[in-house]
Design an enzyme around this catalytic site. Structure first.
Site, short mmCIF file in Angstrom:
data_model
loop_
_atom_site.label_atom_id
_atom_site.label_comp_id
_atom_site.label_asym_id
_atom_site.label_seq_id
_atom_site.Cartn_x
_atom_site.Cartn_y
_atom_site.Cartn_z
N PRO A 79 4.20 10.39 5.81
CA PRO A 79 4.16 9.22 6.02
C PRO A 79 3.16 8.46 5.21
CG PRO A 79 2.71 10.49 7.43
CD PRO A 79 3.54 11.59 6.62
N GLY A 80 3.41 7.22 4.97
CA GLY A 80 2.61 6.41 4.26
C GLY A 80 2.35 4.94 5.06
N ARG A 81 3.30 4.22 5.23
CA ARG A 81 3.31 2.89 5.88
C ARG A 81 2.92 3.31 7.44
NH1 ARG A 81 6.60 -1.26 4.46
NH2 ARG A 81 7.75 0.02 3.26
N ARG A 83 4.52 -8.43 -1.28
CA ARG A 83 5.77 -8.00 -0.62
C ARG A 83 6.60 -9.04 -0.45
NH1 ARG A 83 5.53 -5.54 3.59
NH2 ARG A 83 7.30 -4.11 3.17
N TYR A 89 10.13 -8.47 -1.80
CA TYR A 89 11.34 -7.92 -0.73
C TYR A 89 11.63 -8.91 0.33
CZ TYR A 89 9.30 -3.28 -1.97
OH TYR A 89 8.64 -2.20 -2.61
N CYS A 112 -0.23 -19.41 -10.33
CA CYS A 112 0.74 -20.38 -11.21
C CYS A 112 2.11 -19.87 -10.93
CB CYS A 112 0.22 -20.55 -12.58
SG CYS A 112 -1.24 -21.72 -12.44
N TYR A 149 1.05 -0.80 1.20
CA TYR A 149 1.57 -1.48 -0.12
C TYR A 149 0.99 -2.88 -0.32
CZ TYR A 149 4.44 2.48 0.71
OH TYR A 149 5.06 3.94 1.13
C1 LIG Z 1 7.03 6.28 -0.71
C2 LIG Z 1 7.21 7.61 -0.38
C3 LIG Z 1 6.66 8.27 0.94
C4 LIG Z 1 6.19 7.15 2.00
O1 LIG Z 1 7.01 6.43 2.62
P1 LIG Z 1 6.81 5.42 3.84
O2 LIG Z 1 7.94 4.57 4.09
O3 LIG Z 1 5.38 4.74 3.54
O4 LIG Z 1 6.30 6.39 5.04
C5 LIG Z 1 6.91 9.57 1.34
N1 LIG Z 1 7.14 10.43 0.37
C6 LIG Z 1 7.77 9.96 -0.75
C7 LIG Z 1 8.40 10.79 -1.89
C8 LIG Z 1 7.68 8.48 -1.31
O5 LIG Z 1 8.25 8.06 -2.38
#
Ligand SMILES: *Cc1c(COP(=O)(O)O)cnc(C)c1O
Length: 434
Positions: free
Chosen positions: A294-296, A333, A337, A364, A393
């Site tokens: 998990p990132g987001r 973002r 997107y 600008c 992000y």
């Molecule tokens: C971007 C990414 C993540 C994280 O994705 P989230 O949507 O931010 O949870 C995990 N693994 C890989 C390989 C990624 O490219």
């Protein structure tokens, strides 16, 4: 108490917006604007949701690997390390930052679809735990470099399960036509597995997939797990290889605006894990260690950005613009997107909104917009504008376009604030200039 989008965002009796229990106007006063606030308690709580659920459902060795491309700076790697989990890095720069922070590199996973020979050598020198190998050329390069270093390098293979989750196309990665990984459908996944097993300096530990980002439904994850476990069974039957690791990637969605669904990380992870367990049993596959990336969903709702309003332009019969002292340089973002965000006036959060505004940045560039059609109570120069859910992000995608300096990152914990990244200075802007 009234909360907005997430329970760490509230309105105080003084009409000010509070974040993680702290008055945002005081934080803006102390640190200046623009400023990125990170609710550290929330980050830790989210990591624990993943960690504890994975441990309980699968076993002690299972854990989340924080996808640090979502937010990367030294103190964050220290926080992740202190929670006893791993991290993903996708570039030598992220790796360098993690090393500087003293991150335990045996829990670091190196991703990316084009690692250079120099990247590979640098990661091996620094004792990277695993490479997540994208393609056959990379496999060869890692084998060669590991041989030179006199080690057997652990790897996972990135497999493309052939799933297209319902999300924005640019952040979907699971389809056969993706630039990432080796597809099962084309036979490349099996070929690269054979190749990896034949390499002298490579220890194949298992497989990885990542189907996309900002996914609200559970079905794509369940489907991906089915396909991956089917692949594990297939490789066991055909090649006699038993995978000890299954990495299911990241991608769980986050609520940005009130109309988005509320997502429970614990419930989602539990549902995926239960399914993994049952499916492994069905195929007679030994339950592997399960990682998620998990990132987001770790950092997004732990973030908020504060800006100061500069000008307000009301173009009769067309549009109203509010201009702020940041923009696409700290949050690209919407430009990339058309991402939805919740925007409020932090110093007058209790006043009724009276009109619709387009929030524009200072660059600008006409596309430098943070959000369109947001309801605000007639903003004026000097007002404090808050953009919610900016932990993921944003800072990590920030740039110096127009030689705008990047904002500081301030951590909030137990009602106290501390600087994690200082504001860039003009000297930093010319640091590389000869
Ligand atoms: C971007 C990414 C993540 C994280 O994705 P989230 O949507 O931010 O949870 C995990 N693994 C890989 C390989 C990624 O490219």
């Amino acid at each position: 108490m009234r909360t907005i989008v997430h329970n760490n965002v509230t309105v105080g009796e003084n009409g000010h917006l509070f974040f993680a229990g702290m008055d945002t106007t005081e934080l803006a006063e102390a640190y200046g604007t623009p400023v990125i606030l990170i609710d550290e308690d929330r980050v830790r709580a989210r990591i624990r949701e993943y960690r504890d659920t994975l441990r309980a459902c699968i076993g002690e060795s299972s854990m989340p690997l924080f996808a640090s491309k979502a937010l990367s700076f030294k103190e964050l790697y220290r926080i992740v390390a202190s929670e006893g989990v791993g991290t993903d890095i996708v570039s030598p720069g992220e790796l360098y930052t993690a090393v500087c922070a003293g991150f335990p590199m045996e829990r670091a996973f190196f991703h990316g679809n084009n690692k250079t020979d120099a990247d590979i050598a640098y990661a091996i020198q620094n004792g990277i735990g695993y490479f997540v190998v994208d393609n056959p050329e990379e496999l060869d390069a890692i084998d060669t470099e590991a041989g030179r270093a006199g080690i057997r390098q652990k790897i996972l293979l990135r497999i493309t399960p052939g799933i297209d989750p319902h999300t924005h196309q640019k952040i979907s990665t699971g389809g056969v036509d993706s630039k990432f990984g080796s597809a099962i459908e084309t036979g490349l996944a099996e070929r690269i597995t054979r190749m990896a097993l034949d390499k002298e300096n490579i220890e194949l530990c298992g497989f990885h997939c990542h189907i996309g980002s900002q996914i609200f439904e559970i079905e794509p994850f369940v489907l991906a797990a089915d396909i991956m476990i089917g692949f594990l069974a297939d490789m066991r039957d055909k090649l006699g290889f038993t995978a000890s690791v299954l990495n299911l990637g990241g991608g769980i969605g986050v609520r940005y605006v009130e109309s988005d669904p509320e997502i429970s990380v614990t419930q989602n992870v539990k549902a995926i894990c239960d399914h993994v367990r049952a499916t492994c049993e069905k195929h007679g596959v030994t339950l592997p260690t399960v990682y998620m990336e998990p990132g987001r969903s770790i950092v997004a709702d732990a973030g908020m950005t504060l800006y100061t309003v500069g000008s307000v332009k009301e173009i009769e019969g067309f549009k109203n613009y509010v201009s702020i002292d940041g923009g696409m340089t700290d949050n690209p973002r919407y430009t990339l997107y058309q991402s939805a965000y919740t925007v409020l006036l932090a110093n007058r959060a209790d006043e009724p909104a009276d009109a619709l505004y387009t929030v524009g940045g200072r660059c600008c560039e006409s596309g430098d917009i943070i959000q369109e059609n947001v309801s605000l109570p007639h903003p004026e120069r000097g007002d404090l504008l808050a953009v919610l859910v900016t932990g993921a992000y944003n800072y990590s995608m920030a740039s110096n376009y127009n030689r705008v300096t990047r904002p500081p990152v301030v951590l909030l914990r137990n009602g106290e604030s501390r600087l994690a990244v200082r504001r860039e200075r003009f000297e930093d802007l010319v640091a590389c200039d000869i």
